[in-house]
Scaffold this active site. Structure first.
Site, short mmCIF file in Angstrom:
data_model
loop_
_atom_site.label_atom_id
_atom_site.label_comp_id
_atom_site.label_asym_id
_atom_site.label_seq_id
_atom_site.Cartn_x
_atom_site.Cartn_y
_atom_site.Cartn_z
N CYS A 62 9.25 -17.28 14.34
CA CYS A 62 9.87 -16.15 13.65
C CYS A 62 11.31 -15.92 14.07
O CYS A 62 12.03 -15.15 13.44
CB CYS A 62 9.05 -14.89 13.88
SG CYS A 62 7.30 -15.07 13.43
N HIS A 117 13.12 -8.51 13.29
CA HIS A 117 12.03 -9.30 12.72
C HIS A 117 10.92 -8.33 12.31
O HIS A 117 10.54 -7.45 13.06
CB HIS A 117 11.53 -10.30 13.75
CG HIS A 117 10.25 -10.97 13.37
ND1 HIS A 117 10.02 -11.46 12.11
CD2 HIS A 117 9.12 -11.21 14.09
CE1 HIS A 117 8.80 -11.99 12.06
NE2 HIS A 117 8.24 -11.84 13.24
N ASN A 154 4.79 -10.08 7.66
CA ASN A 154 5.54 -10.97 8.54
C ASN A 154 5.76 -12.30 7.82
O ASN A 154 4.82 -13.08 7.65
CB ASN A 154 4.75 -11.17 9.84
CG ASN A 154 5.46 -12.07 10.83
OD1 ASN A 154 6.44 -12.74 10.49
ND2 ASN A 154 4.97 -12.09 12.06
#
Length: 336
Positions: free
Chosen positions: A115, A255, A285
């Site tokens: 990520c 994030h 996500n």
């Protein structure tokens, strides 16, 4: 001779049309909308169509970024794609994308930092421009995580979505653009977020497929602890390198993994909610695509203004983390 200023010349994103809500997930696994929202802040996510691969999502986002930047594909010197869900092991998504775009002069490679992928890629790509090696670099974060999820595992399948975000990096007005980069990793924690099979350690067998070892495996509590610690730490480290403090942040683009993690980072940085951009509720996500999608949507909402300090921060598999401090070079008109 001073190094050139490097910033974001153009941006674009794409998410698939299909939306999977928490109510939909209630019919698939033992979970509930209330449980998911309370623990994560997520209400829905976008899922790629059966015929879509990561390069397809990346292509649309990249086209939009190039158009926004007013740059032709043949003027690109390098393409870097952050992804953990490539079309295939090789060739890279970046090489597939290079061909699709017609960017015949560009070098191309994928970067695997989970990520943190987009932040890592921007950090590395910017250095190639600072050094004078290249002038225009396309950076993409793209994922089809729905293909590597165990849809019977309620601890992971509720968390992720598909999408892509892209940015063209290049020369900007002196004093603006990327001011500092902080990248790091804790390899000892890599065991907490893995895809166990499919590599040289454990090649594919009937047994590995049956055991869902080609899917994301996560020890959620450990990843959560890591994220809470490094989000604020990395942001502060990048700010220090830029000669700034947390009071200088005008907009934080974190994030989009978990609302509680974002809230924890906000507390450490002493930021009010109006200085943080969050789209987690609708997209979940999207791993390496998370930060660039949020950056694009902040732009579309008119949240990016010339001279303001924008901090992007990510964390992910590896375990990795990274932050960018950017002094935005132009006023962005709301597009929503």
């Amino acid at each position: 001779m001073s190094k050139p200023a490097v910033g974001f010349l153009g941006m674009g994103y794409y998410v698939p049309e299909k939306v999977l809500t928490n109510s939909d997930l209630e019919k698939m696994v033992d979970t509930s909308d209330e449980w998911i929202v309370e623990r994560t802040g997520i209400r829905e996510r976008h899922i790629a169509a059966p015929e879509q691969a990561t390069s397809d999502l990346a292509f649309i986002a990249a086209q939009r970024a190039l158009e926004d930047a007013g740059i032709k594909a043949e003027d690109l010197d390098l393409i870097v794609v952050g992804t953990e869900s490539p079309d295939m092991k090789f060739p890279s998504v970046a090489c597939i994308l290079q061909d699709k775009l017609g960017a015949s002069h560009a070098a191309a490679f994928d970067l695997a930092a989970g990520c943190s992928g987009f932040v890592y890629a921007c950090g590395i790509a910017s250095q190639t421009i600072f050094s004078g090696l290249y002038k225009h670099v396309l950076v993409v974060g793209a994922e089809t995580l729905s293909r590597i999820l165990n849809w019977q595992d309620r601890n992971t399948c509720i968390l992720f979505g598909d999408g892509a975000g892209a940015a063209v990096l290049g020369p900007v007005e002196e004093g603006y653009g990327i001011l500092s980069v902080d990248l790091g990793a804790n390899g000892a924690g890599g065991q907490y977020l893995t895809m166990p099979a499919g590599g040289s350690r454990k090649p594919a067998t009937h047994e590995t497929v049956d055991a869902h070892e080609h899917c994301i495996h996560m020890v959620g509590k450990e990843v959560f602890k890591f994220a809470v610690k490094v989000m604020g730490h990395s942001a502060l480290a990048a700010l220090e390198k830029a000669g700034m403090g947390k009071e200088d942040i005008d907009l934080l683009i974190p994030h989009q993994a978990n609302q509680r993690i974002i809230d924890s980072a906000a507390k450490r940085l002493k930021l009010s909610t109006d200085k943080i951009f969050v789209n987690l509720e609708k997209y979940a996500n999207t791993s390496a695509a998370s930060v660039p999608i949020a950056l694009c949507q902040a732009r579309d909402a008119g949240r990016l203004h010339k001279g303001e300090n924008v901090v992007m921060v990510g964390f992910g598999a590896g375990l990795t983390y990274g932050s960018l401090v950017v002094k935005w070079q132009k006023d962005e008109e709301a597009r929503a």
